[in-house]
Design a protein around this motif. Structure first.
Motif, PDB file in Angstrom:
ATOM      1  N   ALA A 114      33.162  49.357  52.924  1.00  0.00           N
ATOM      2  CA  ALA A 114      33.486  48.039  52.343  1.00  0.00           C
ATOM      3  C   ALA A 114      32.287  47.410  51.656  1.00  0.00           C
ATOM      4  CB  ALA A 114      34.030  47.107  53.415  1.00  0.00           C
ATOM      5  N   SER A 115      31.072  47.689  52.132  1.00  0.00           N
ATOM      6  CA  SER A 115      29.879  47.095  51.527  1.00  0.00           C
ATOM      7  C   SER A 115      29.567  47.709  50.164  1.00  0.00           C
ATOM      8  CB  SER A 115      28.667  47.250  52.449  1.00  0.00           C
ATOM      9  OG  SER A 115      28.286  48.607  52.548  1.00  0.00           O
ATOM     10  N   GLN A 116      30.150  48.857  49.875  1.00  0.00           N
ATOM     11  CA  GLN A 116      29.923  49.533  48.594  1.00  0.00           C
ATOM     12  C   GLN A 116      31.115  49.407  47.645  1.00  0.00           C
ATOM     13  OE1 GLN A 116      26.980  51.171  47.738  1.00  0.00           O
ATOM     14  NE2 GLN A 116      26.298  50.134  49.582  1.00  0.00           N
ATOM     15  N   ARG A 117      32.171  48.719  48.071  1.00  0.00           N
ATOM     16  CA  ARG A 117      33.405  48.682  47.301  1.00  0.00           C
ATOM     17  C   ARG A 117      33.304  47.834  46.029  1.00  0.00           C
ATOM     18  NH1 ARG A 117      37.455  48.045  51.418  1.00  0.00           N
ATOM     19  NH2 ARG A 117      36.954  50.196  51.814  1.00  0.00           N
ATOM     20  N   GLU A 118      32.596  46.694  46.102  1.00  0.00           N
ATOM     21  CA  GLU A 118      32.526  45.802  44.937  1.00  0.00           C
ATOM     22  C   GLU A 118      31.529  46.346  43.919  1.00  0.00           C
ATOM     23  OE1 GLU A 118      32.218  41.056  43.901  1.00  0.00           O
ATOM     24  OE2 GLU A 118      31.588  41.742  45.874  1.00  0.00           O
ATOM     25  N   VAL A 119      31.992  46.482  42.676  1.00  0.00           N
ATOM     26  CA  VAL A 119      31.159  46.999  41.595  1.00  0.00           C
ATOM     27  C   VAL A 119      31.313  46.112  40.365  1.00  0.00           C
ATOM     28  CG1 VAL A 119      31.259  49.407  42.393  1.00  0.00           C
ATOM     29  CG2 VAL A 119      32.964  48.578  40.763  1.00  0.00           C
ATOM     30  N   VAL A 120      30.491  46.399  39.382  1.00  0.00           N
ATOM     31  CA  VAL A 120      30.555  45.729  38.085  1.00  0.00           C
ATOM     32  C   VAL A 120      30.779  46.806  37.037  1.00  0.00           C
ATOM     33  CG1 VAL A 120      29.208  44.447  36.387  1.00  0.00           C
ATOM     34  CG2 VAL A 120      29.065  43.835  38.796  1.00  0.00           C
ATOM     35  N   ILE A 121      31.658  46.541  36.100  1.00  0.00           N
ATOM     36  CA  ILE A 121      31.906  47.480  35.000  1.00  0.00           C
ATOM     37  C   ILE A 121      31.505  46.805  33.697  1.00  0.00           C
ATOM     38  CG2 ILE A 121      33.673  48.702  33.676  1.00  0.00           C
ATOM     39  CD1 ILE A 121      35.136  49.193  36.292  1.00  0.00           C
ATOM     40  N   LYS A 122      30.672  47.510  32.929  1.00  0.00           N
ATOM     41  CA  LYS A 122      30.283  47.031  31.596  1.00  0.00           C
ATOM     42  C   LYS A 122      31.019  47.865  30.569  1.00  0.00           C
ATOM     43  CE  LYS A 122      25.771  45.026  32.114  1.00  0.00           C
ATOM     44  NZ  LYS A 122      24.365  45.113  31.742  1.00  0.00           N
ATOM     45  N   MET A 123      31.701  47.159  29.675  1.00  0.00           N
ATOM     46  CA  MET A 123      32.528  47.798  28.662  1.00  0.00           C
ATOM     47  C   MET A 123      32.137  47.258  27.288  1.00  0.00           C
ATOM     48  SD  MET A 123      35.310  49.745  28.247  1.00  0.00           S
ATOM     49  CE  MET A 123      36.046  49.718  29.865  1.00  0.00           C
ATOM     50  N   PRO A 124      31.882  48.130  26.323  1.00  0.00           N
ATOM     51  CA  PRO A 124      31.571  47.638  24.979  1.00  0.00           C
ATOM     52  C   PRO A 124      32.721  46.824  24.404  1.00  0.00           C
ATOM     53  CG  PRO A 124      31.135  49.988  25.149  1.00  0.00           C
ATOM     54  CD  PRO A 124      31.855  49.579  26.400  1.00  0.00           C
ATOM     55  N   LEU A 125      32.385  45.841  23.596  1.00  0.00           N
ATOM     56  CA  LEU A 125      33.375  45.021  22.893  1.00  0.00           C
ATOM     57  C   LEU A 125      33.383  45.401  21.421  1.00  0.00           C
ATOM     58  CD1 LEU A 125      32.998  41.306  24.031  1.00  0.00           C
ATOM     59  CD2 LEU A 125      35.031  42.711  24.146  1.00  0.00           C
ATOM     60  N   PHE A 126      34.535  45.538  20.868  1.00  0.00           N
ATOM     61  CA  PHE A 126      34.682  45.832  19.444  1.00  0.00           C
ATOM     62  C   PHE A 126      35.610  44.805  18.822  1.00  0.00           C
ATOM     63  CE2 PHE A 126      34.136  49.898  21.629  1.00  0.00           C
ATOM     64  CZ  PHE A 126      32.954  50.303  21.039  1.00  0.00           C
ATOM     65  N   ASP A 127      35.388  44.495  17.579  1.00  0.00           N
ATOM     66  CA  ASP A 127      36.253  43.580  16.851  1.00  0.00           C
ATOM     67  C   ASP A 127      37.154  44.401  15.943  1.00  0.00           C
ATOM     68  OD1 ASP A 127      37.521  41.697  15.328  1.00  0.00           O
ATOM     69  OD2 ASP A 127      35.696  40.789  14.528  1.00  0.00           O
ATOM     70  N   PRO A 128      38.401  44.666  16.374  1.00  0.00           N
ATOM     71  CA  PRO A 128      39.286  45.494  15.566  1.00  0.00           C
ATOM     72  C   PRO A 128      39.681  44.846  14.243  1.00  0.00           C
ATOM     73  CG  PRO A 128      40.404  44.779  17.577  1.00  0.00           C
ATOM     74  CD  PRO A 128      39.008  44.255  17.635  1.00  0.00           C
ATOM     75  N   GLY A 129      39.331  43.569  14.047  1.00  0.00           N
ATOM     76  CA  GLY A 129      39.647  42.899  12.789  1.00  0.00           C
ATOM     77  C   GLY A 129      38.680  43.234  11.662  1.00  0.00           C
ATOM     78  N   GLN A 130      37.591  43.911  11.984  1.00  0.00           N
ATOM     79  CA  GLN A 130      36.605  44.280  10.964  1.00  0.00           C
ATOM     80  C   GLN A 130      37.068  45.509  10.197  1.00  0.00           C
ATOM     81  OE1 GLN A 130      32.857  44.906  12.854  1.00  0.00           O
ATOM     82  NE2 GLN A 130      32.512  42.751  13.251  1.00  0.00           N
ATOM     83  N   PRO A 131      36.468  45.752   9.039  1.00  0.00           N
ATOM     84  CA  PRO A 131      36.769  46.997   8.321  1.00  0.00           C
ATOM     85  C   PRO A 131      36.399  48.209   9.183  1.00  0.00           C
ATOM     86  CG  PRO A 131      35.534  45.488   6.920  1.00  0.00           C
ATOM     87  CD  PRO A 131      35.553  44.890   8.295  1.00  0.00           C
ATOM     88  N   PHE A 132      37.141  49.281   9.026  1.00  0.00           N
ATOM     89  CA  PHE A 132      36.967  50.480   9.837  1.00  0.00           C
ATOM     90  C   PHE A 132      35.523  50.980   9.838  1.00  0.00           C
ATOM     91  CE2 PHE A 132      37.294  55.090  10.579  1.00  0.00           C
ATOM     92  CZ  PHE A 132      37.906  55.065  11.817  1.00  0.00           C
ATOM     93  N   GLU A 133      34.888  51.012   8.680  1.00  0.00           N
ATOM     94  CA  GLU A 133      33.512  51.501   8.579  1.00  0.00           C
ATOM     95  C   GLU A 133      32.562  50.648   9.420  1.00  0.00           C
ATOM     96  OE1 GLU A 133      35.412  50.774   5.891  1.00  0.00           O
ATOM     97  OE2 GLU A 133      35.955  52.837   5.363  1.00  0.00           O
ATOM     98  N   GLN A 134      32.789  49.319   9.442  1.00  0.00           N
ATOM     99  CA  GLN A 134      31.947  48.428  10.238  1.00  0.00           C
ATOM    100  C   GLN A 134      32.174  48.658  11.731  1.00  0.00           C
ATOM    101  OE1 GLN A 134      29.538  46.320   9.064  1.00  0.00           O
ATOM    102  NE2 GLN A 134      28.989  46.067  11.210  1.00  0.00           N
ATOM    103  N   ILE A 135      33.417  48.903  12.102  1.00  0.00           N
ATOM    104  CA  ILE A 135      33.728  49.181  13.508  1.00  0.00           C
ATOM    105  C   ILE A 135      32.981  50.437  13.951  1.00  0.00           C
ATOM    106  CG2 ILE A 135      35.538  49.908  15.104  1.00  0.00           C
ATOM    107  CD1 ILE A 135      37.451  48.091  13.546  1.00  0.00           C
ATOM    108  N   ILE A 136      32.993  51.470  13.132  1.00  0.00           N
ATOM    109  CA  ILE A 136      32.304  52.720  13.479  1.00  0.00           C
ATOM    110  C   ILE A 136      30.806  52.476  13.613  1.00  0.00           C
ATOM    111  CG2 ILE A 136      31.738  55.054  12.686  1.00  0.00           C
ATOM    112  CD1 ILE A 136      34.632  54.638  13.767  1.00  0.00           C
ATOM    113  N   ARG A 137      30.211  51.701  12.693  1.00  0.00           N
ATOM    114  CA  ARG A 137      28.777  51.379  12.792  1.00  0.00           C
ATOM    115  C   ARG A 137      28.494  50.592  14.073  1.00  0.00           C
ATOM    116  NH1 ARG A 137      29.124  50.855   7.176  1.00  0.00           N
ATOM    117  NH2 ARG A 137      29.538  48.632   7.286  1.00  0.00           N
ATOM    118  N   ASP A 138      29.323  49.584  14.336  1.00  0.00           N
ATOM    119  CA  ASP A 138      29.139  48.774  15.547  1.00  0.00           C
ATOM    120  C   ASP A 138      29.298  49.618  16.798  1.00  0.00           C
ATOM    121  OD1 ASP A 138      28.745  46.576  13.944  1.00  0.00           O
ATOM    122  OD2 ASP A 138      30.696  45.649  14.373  1.00  0.00           O
TER     123      ASP A 138
END
Length: 160
Positions: free
Chosen positions: A56-80
């Motif tokens: 139980a002392s090891q159960r709580e974790v943090v997850i970091k997930m990248p954020l992307f803006d799908p409203g941007q042009p495709f090329e910008q999304i790939i760069r980001d």
């Protein structure tokens, strides 16, 4: 990178945000999102539970997930996306150097999930699972400790 193969349905996101109850498959365990901890310009952080942990002392974790803006042009999304994944890998390497510090949110696991960027295009997105470290939010603590001026605005840590 071999995957364990999760028996849970694929996670779904609403406007790029995973909802409480979503299950994310890591390499070593599955993680149930319990809430959103915070977000920034390039990532979102979730509180989660390690479903397979018997301790139980090891159960709580943090997850970091990248954020992307799908409203941007495709090329910008790939760069980001490329830039964000590079930052994640740099953070991963840095955290490996801090493994022995109890105050550091040590990396416990990672995983890849498909993320739909629109146009019927899914890209694999790396997420990082870290040990939860209770304490103060740096966003609030840094202005308190190192803020300057009447509004205590944080502009950096002065040379010591």
């Amino acid at each position: 990178m071999a995957s364990r193969g999760s028996s849970y349905p694929p996670p779904t996101a609403v406007d790029g945000i995973f909802q409480p109850g979503s299950i994310l498959p890591g390499r070593n365990s599955d993680y149930k999102i319990t809430g959103q901890l915070g977000d920034g310009r390039s990532a979102i952080t979730y509180n989660a539970e390690d479903i397979a942990s018997g301790d139980a002392s090891q159960r709580e974790v943090v997850i970091k997930m990248p954020l992307f803006d799908p409203g941007q042009p495709f090329e910008q999304i790939i760069r980001d996306a490329t830039d964000i994944q590079r930052k994640f890998l740099c953070e991963w390497l840095t955290m490996q150097q801090l493994k022995k510090l109890k105050c550091a949110a040590q990396v416990r696991d990672y995983g890849l999930i498909p993320f739909n960027l629109g146009w019927n295009v899914d890209v694999p997105v790396l997420f990082m699972v870290q040990r939860f470290v209770s304490g103060f939010s740096l966003h609030k603590e840094m202005p308190t400790r190192f803020g300057s001026g009447d509004d205590r605005k944080f502009t950096g840590i002065p040379n010591g």
